[in-house]
Scaffold this motif. Structure first.
Motif, mmCIF file in Angstrom:
data_model
loop_
_atom_site.group_PDB
_atom_site.id
_atom_site.type_symbol
_atom_site.label_atom_id
_atom_site.label_comp_id
_atom_site.label_asym_id
_atom_site.label_seq_id
_atom_site.Cartn_x
_atom_site.Cartn_y
_atom_site.Cartn_z
ATOM 1 N N PRO A 12 92.644 1.348 22.263
ATOM 2 C CA PRO A 12 92.127 1.615 23.613
ATOM 3 C C PRO A 12 92.097 3.098 23.957
ATOM 4 O O PRO A 12 91.209 3.538 24.697
ATOM 5 N N VAL A 13 93.073 3.870 23.449
ATOM 6 C CA VAL A 13 93.082 5.311 23.731
ATOM 7 C C VAL A 13 91.876 5.985 23.092
ATOM 8 O O VAL A 13 91.185 6.800 23.703
ATOM 9 N N GLN A 14 91.595 5.625 21.828
ATOM 10 C CA GLN A 14 90.444 6.198 21.135
ATOM 11 C C GLN A 14 89.134 5.736 21.767
ATOM 12 O O GLN A 14 88.177 6.505 21.859
ATOM 13 N N GLN A 15 89.130 4.483 22.209
ATOM 14 C CA GLN A 15 87.930 3.961 22.859
ATOM 15 C C GLN A 15 87.637 4.717 24.154
ATOM 16 O O GLN A 15 86.498 5.083 24.439
ATOM 17 N N ARG A 16 88.677 4.973 24.964
ATOM 18 C CA ARG A 16 88.489 5.703 26.219
ATOM 19 C C ARG A 16 88.073 7.158 25.957
ATOM 20 O O ARG A 16 87.220 7.716 26.656
ATOM 21 N N ALA A 17 88.649 7.754 24.899
ATOM 22 C CA ALA A 17 88.284 9.124 24.556
ATOM 23 C C ALA A 17 86.811 9.206 24.148
ATOM 24 O O ALA A 17 86.104 10.163 24.503
ATOM 25 N N MET A 18 86.364 8.187 23.411
ATOM 26 C CA MET A 18 84.964 8.164 23.001
ATOM 27 C C MET A 18 84.041 7.998 24.214
ATOM 28 O O MET A 18 82.995 8.645 24.314
ATOM 29 N N GLN A 19 84.443 7.146 25.145
ATOM 30 C CA GLN A 19 83.652 6.935 26.361
ATOM 31 C C GLN A 19 83.585 8.210 27.204
ATOM 32 O O GLN A 19 82.529 8.548 27.764
ATOM 33 N N ASP A 20 84.717 8.920 27.303
ATOM 34 C CA ASP A 20 84.732 10.168 28.066
ATOM 35 C C ASP A 20 83.853 11.219 27.406
ATOM 36 O O ASP A 20 83.158 11.993 28.090
ATOM 37 N N GLN A 21 83.892 11.260 26.077
ATOM 38 C CA GLN A 21 83.056 12.215 25.343
ATOM 39 C C GLN A 21 81.583 11.983 25.668
ATOM 40 O O GLN A 21 80.826 12.920 25.934
ATOM 41 N N ILE A 22 81.174 10.709 25.637
ATOM 42 C CA ILE A 22 79.771 10.370 25.910
ATOM 43 C C ILE A 22 79.430 10.646 27.370
ATOM 44 O O ILE A 22 78.364 11.182 27.687
ATOM 45 N N ALA A 23 80.353 10.288 28.287
ATOM 46 C CA ALA A 23 80.082 10.441 29.718
ATOM 47 C C ALA A 23 80.001 11.901 30.133
ATOM 48 O O ALA A 23 79.141 12.290 30.925
ATOM 49 N N TYR A 24 80.911 12.745 29.594
ATOM 50 C CA TYR A 24 80.983 14.134 30.035
ATOM 51 C C TYR A 24 80.004 15.061 29.322
ATOM 52 O O TYR A 24 79.570 16.050 29.883
ATOM 53 N N PHE A 25 79.678 14.757 28.094
ATOM 54 C CA PHE A 25 78.845 15.669 27.322
ATOM 55 C C PHE A 25 77.450 15.131 27.048
ATOM 56 O O PHE A 25 76.645 15.806 26.419
ATOM 57 N N GLY A 26 77.166 13.926 27.494
ATOM 58 C CA GLY A 26 75.803 13.432 27.452
ATOM 59 C C GLY A 26 75.409 12.774 26.148
ATOM 60 O O GLY A 26 76.166 12.736 25.181
ATOM 61 N N GLN A 27 74.190 12.230 26.156
ATOM 62 C CA GLN A 27 73.647 11.541 24.995
ATOM 63 C C GLN A 27 72.252 12.046 24.688
ATOM 64 O O GLN A 27 71.516 12.482 25.571
ATOM 65 N N THR A 28 71.892 11.964 23.429
ATOM 66 C CA THR A 28 70.522 12.268 23.027
ATOM 67 C C THR A 28 69.627 11.097 23.450
ATOM 68 O O THR A 28 70.005 9.940 23.269
ATOM 69 N N PRO A 29 68.433 11.363 24.001
ATOM 70 C CA PRO A 29 67.557 10.261 24.430
ATOM 71 C C PRO A 29 67.163 9.356 23.271
ATOM 72 O O PRO A 29 67.294 9.715 22.097
ATOM 73 N N SER A 30 66.650 8.198 23.622
ATOM 74 C CA SER A 30 66.137 7.282 22.598
ATOM 75 C C SER A 30 64.936 7.920 21.898
ATOM 76 O O SER A 30 64.115 8.592 22.534
ATOM 77 N N GLN A 31 64.840 7.691 20.602
ATOM 78 C CA GLN A 31 63.693 8.217 19.860
ATOM 79 C C GLN A 31 62.500 7.294 20.084
ATOM 80 O O GLN A 31 62.507 6.116 19.722
ATOM 81 N N LEU A 32 61.453 7.834 20.697
ATOM 82 C CA LEU A 32 60.289 7.032 21.067
ATOM 83 C C LEU A 32 59.144 7.155 20.077
ATOM 84 O O LEU A 32 58.316 6.252 19.974
ATOM 85 N N LEU A 33 59.072 8.296 19.366
ATOM 86 C CA LEU A 33 57.941 8.552 18.483
ATOM 87 C C LEU A 33 58.427 8.983 17.108
ATOM 88 O O LEU A 33 59.438 9.681 16.988
ATOM 89 N N THR A 34 57.705 8.576 16.087
ATOM 90 C CA THR A 34 58.030 8.985 14.713
ATOM 91 C C THR A 34 56.920 9.813 14.089
ATOM 92 O O THR A 34 57.004 10.196 12.926
#
Length: 620
Positions: free
Chosen positions: A134-156
Motif C-alpha cells: 500500500p505504501v508503494q501504491q500510494r507513492a505511485m499514485q502521488d507521483q502520477i497525480a503531482y507530476f502528470g501523465q503523458t496524453p493518450s497516443q491518438l495517431l501513429t
C-alpha cells in the motif's frame, strides 16, 4: 498539490522569464500552459494580497513578474494570444501534435525527437491494482497525480499540415485585407428602402429597415455575396418587390407643389403598423434576427414587437416596460434580446426561432352594424392569442435595475453571459445574463454607446469628450482613443474574431438653432473646453468615413472615406466578414468588398465541377 498547501516560495510560479529559462535548461522542469494565460490577465495579479511567502533571496512573492516586452498583464495576455493564433504557430502545429498525441510520442521516433519522459507518465505502463504494497501504491499514485501523465497516443502516422491562411477563402475578410477593399454602389438605390436604420446581410438575403421605425418600411432583397454578376460587380443583387405610386398624385401635390414632375415615382415597401413614441432614435430601437425577422421598440404602448420581413406583419407583441423602449440589442446568436427604456430598467428576453408559419395579429374589422357569428369567429381567431402556441419572445426572463435615468444603449453576449448598459445619469453597468445580478460597475465611465466583443472587451463611446475606450470585463482600462470634435461616432461593429472594430464617423451638425441647444452632457459633439484630458493629441480623421481600428490598441489601421453629404445611418457586415454594407443619408447603399475574392470563389467552384447552373434559380 503539495498536500493542500502552497509550495516553497522558490518553487512557486512568480516570474515569466525565469520559468521560460527553467523549461529550456532544466530537463526535469516540464510546464504546461493553462488556458487562462491566453485570456485572463488577472491570473498574473495577486489582487487578494495572499501571502505566498519569501524566497531565499528575501524577495516577497506578489504579482507575477512580466517579460520586458509586456507593458502590463492585459498587454501580456493579448500578445500571448496573438502569438498562439499566429501564422508561424499554425504552420508548425502539426509538428506539436506529432510530439504530444502522434507518432513521435513513443518508440524510436520519440527517442530521435528527444521526446522521452519518466516511464510512469505513460499510459498503460503501470497497473496500480497489481501493486500489493500500500505504501508503494500510494507513492505511485502521488507521483502520477503531482507530476502528470503523458496524453493518450491518438495517431501513429504524421499529422497533415494546416492549410495556409491565404488559401482559406472565407478567412479573407475585409479586416485582413483592408487595402484591397473597393466600394460598389447598388444601382437604383431609390428602390432599396433607404436610408436605413438597420441592415442584416445573410448568405442569400438582405433585410433593410428604413428610418421610420417603429412604423418602418421593411424590404427583403435577394443577394449573393462574392459572386460576380458579369458586369463588374462582385456580388449579385435583386431588389424586393415594391409598389410604385406617382409622387405627383393629388394628395402629395398639396405638399410638394406643382414643380414635382409627373413622371417621378416613389417606391413603397410594406410598412409596420405602429404608433411611435416621440423623441427616440430609430436606429436604436431596431434589431434583425437570424430568421430575418424584425424586432422594434419605441412604441407608445411601451411594447416590443416582432415583425415579419415579408409583408411587415406584426407576429407578436410583448409587454414588460412601463415606458417606451429607447434601445435594444440582440445577442450574436439571436437567442437573447435586451431592451432599455425610459423607466430606467433593462429587460432580458429569450428569443425562440421560428418553426411553423406564424399568423399575424390583425385588428378587428370595422362593421357598421352588429357583427355576425361568422365575423365574430374570425375576430376571435385573428385577434386573440393562441394559448397553445409557444411565444417567440419569452419573458422578460431578467429584470435589471441600477440606472437612474433613461437607458440610452445596451448590448448582450450569450457566450460571455454578460449584459452591458449605459445611461446619461450613471456609469456603465455589467450584469449577469443568467441571474440578472450586477457583475461590475465601470466607475467613472460615462458612455452614450456601448458594445461587447467576443473576447470580453467592453467598448464605450463618450460623445461629450469624443473618446472611444476599451475595458476588460473586470473593469481594467485597456486603451483610449481621442477623436476630433468635428465628428462623432454614429455606429459600431466588431469583427467576428474580436480583434478589430469598425466605426462610422459623421461630421457634427453646424446648426446652432436655439431650439436644438442641449446641455454639455447631451450635445451631439463634445466641447473641447470640457475635455478632462487637456493637451491630448486627437486623431486626424476625415468625416464622413469608416474607420478600421485594432481593438487592443484602438489604433486606426485603415479608413474608408465617403463623399460630403454621405453621413452614415447604419452599417453591417456579413457573417464571414467579407462584405461591409453601408447606408448613407443621401439614400445610397454602398458595398465594400475585395473584388479579387469573388474571382477566387468562382475559380474554386469551377474546380469542384460547378458549371454555372447554381445561380439560375436566384437570377429567375
Amino acid at each position: 498539490l503539495q498536500g493542500g498547501k502552497f509550495d516553497h516560495a522558490d518553487r512557486m510560479f512568480s516570474d515569466i522569464s525565469a520559468t521560460w529559462n527553467g523549461v529550456l535548461e532544466d530537463m526535469s522542469d516540464v510546464k504546461e500552459l493553462v488556458p487562462e494565460l491566453f485570456y485572463l490577465p488577472e491570473i498574473l495579479l495577486n489582487q487578494n494580497s495572499i501571502d505566498f511567502g519569501t524566497t531565499q533571496l528575501g524577495d516577497k512573492l506578489d504579482c507575477v513578474k512580466l517579460p520586458p516586452w509586456a507593458e502590463n498583464p492585459v498587454d501580456f495576455v493579448h500578445k500571448h494570444r496573438m502569438a498562439l493564433e499566429s501564422e508561424h504557430v499554425s504552420a508548425h502545429l502539426h509538428e506539436w501534435i506529432d510530439l504530444i498525441f502522434g507518432y513521435k510520442q513513443r518508440g524510436k521516433e520519440a527517442i530521435s525527437a528527444n521526446n522521452v519522459f519518466f516511464y510512469i507518465t505513460y499510459e498503460g505502463t503501470v497497473d496500480i491494482d497489481k501493486i500489493v504494497d500500500p505504501v508503494q501504491q500510494r507513492a505511485m499514485q502521488d507521483q502520477i497525480a503531482y507530476f502528470g501523465q503523458t496524453p493518450s497516443q491518438l495517431l501513429t502516422t504524421p499529422h497533415i499540415k494546416k492549410m495556409p491562411l491565404s488559401d482559406v477563402l472565407h478567412m479573407q475578410t475585409i479586416f485582413r485585407n483592408p487595402k484591397e477593399v473597393k466600394p460598389y454602389s447598388v444601382s437604383s438605390p431609390e428602390r432599396c428602402n433607404l436610408p436605413a436604420s438597420a441592415i442584416r446581410a445573410s448568405s442569400d438575403s438582405l433585410v433593410v429597415v428604413d428610418m421610420e421605425a417603429p412604423a418602418a418600411h421593411i424590404a427583403q432583397h435577394k443577394w449573393q455575396p462574392n459572386t460576380p454578376d458579369g458586369q463588374g460587380t462582385p456580388f449579385l443583387f435583386q431588389r424586393a418587390k415594391a409598389t410604385a405610386s406617382p409622387s405627383g398624385g393629388s394628395f402629395m401635390r398639396m405638399f410638394k407643389g406643382a414643380s414635382v414632375s409627373s413622371g417621378s415615382e416613389d417606391w413603397h415597401y410594406p410598412q409596420a403598423l405602429a404608433y411611435p413614441a416621440p423623441g427616440i432614435r430609430s436606429s436604436s430601437i431596431v434589431s434583425i434576427t437570424y430568421d430575418n425577422e424584425v424586432i422594434t421598440g419605441g412604441h407608445v404602448d411601451n411594447s416590443v414587437r416582432l415583425i415579419s420581413s415579408d409583408g411587415a406583419k406584426t407576429l407578436e407583441i410583448a409587454h414588460g416596460h412601463s415606458a417606451p423602449v429607447t434601445c435594444m440589442s440582440l445577442s450574436p446568436d439571436s437567442t437573447y434580446l435586451v431592451t432599455g427604456s425610459r423607466d430606467t430598467m433593462v429587460l432580458v428576453w429569450r428569443i425562440h426561432q421560428s418553426g411553423a408559419p406564424q399568423s399575424s395579429i390583425s385588428e378587428p374589422p370595422l362593421n357598421s352594424g352588429k357583427p355576425t357569428s361568422a365575423n365574430s369567429n374570425t375576430i376571435n381567431k385573428n385577434s386573440l392569442p393562441d394559448k397553445k402556441r409557444k411565444r417567440r419572445i419569452e419573458g422578460p426572463v431578467q429584470v435589471i435595475r441600477g440606472h437612474f435615468g433613461e437607458v440610452i444603449c445596451c448590448c448582450v453576449d450569450s457566450d460571455l453571459g454578460v449584459v452591458a448598459s449605459c445611461s446619461d445619469s450613471s456609469d456603465v453597468l455589467l450584469h449577469s445574463l443568467s441571474r440578472g445580478r450586477l457583475l461590475r460597475r465601470l466607475e467613472g465611465v460615462k458612455a452614450h454607446m456601448v458594445c461587447l466583443s467576443p473576447a470580453g472587451v467592453v467598448i464605450t463611446w463618450n460623445k461629450s469628450l469624443n473618446t472611444l475606450s476599451t475595458h476588460t470585463i473586470n473593469g481594467v482600462m485597456i486603451s483610449r482613443a481621442y477623436f476630433p470634435f468635428s465628428c462623432h461616432v454614429s455606429c459600431m461593429e466588431v469583427s467576428s474574431d474580436g480583434q478589430s472594430l469598425l466605426i462610422g464617423l459623421n461630421p457634427c451638425s453646424e446648426n446652432n438653432d436655439v431650439s436644438r441647444t442641449k446641455s454639455k452632457d447631451e450635445s451631439d459633439c463634445g466641447d473641447a473646453e470640457s475635455n478632462e484630458d487637456v493637451g491630448i493629441e486627437r486623431l486626424d480623421i476625415p468625416s464622413p468615413s469608416i474607420c478600421f481600428l485594432d481593438l487592443h490598441s484602438l489604433k486606426v489601421f485603415h479608413t474608408l472615406e465617403l463623399k460630403k453629404g454621405q453621413d452614415i445611418t447604419t452599417l453591417a457586415v456579413n457573417k464571414d466578414n467579407t462584405n461591409l454594407l453601408v447606408s448613407t443619408a443621401d439614400k445610397q447603399l454602398i458595398v465594400f468588398t475585395d473584388p479579387a475574392l469573388s474571382l477566387k470563389v468562382v475559380d474554386q467552384m469551377l474546380k469542384l465541377g460547378w458549371e454555372g447552373d447554381g445561380l439560375s434559380p436566384f437570377m429567375k
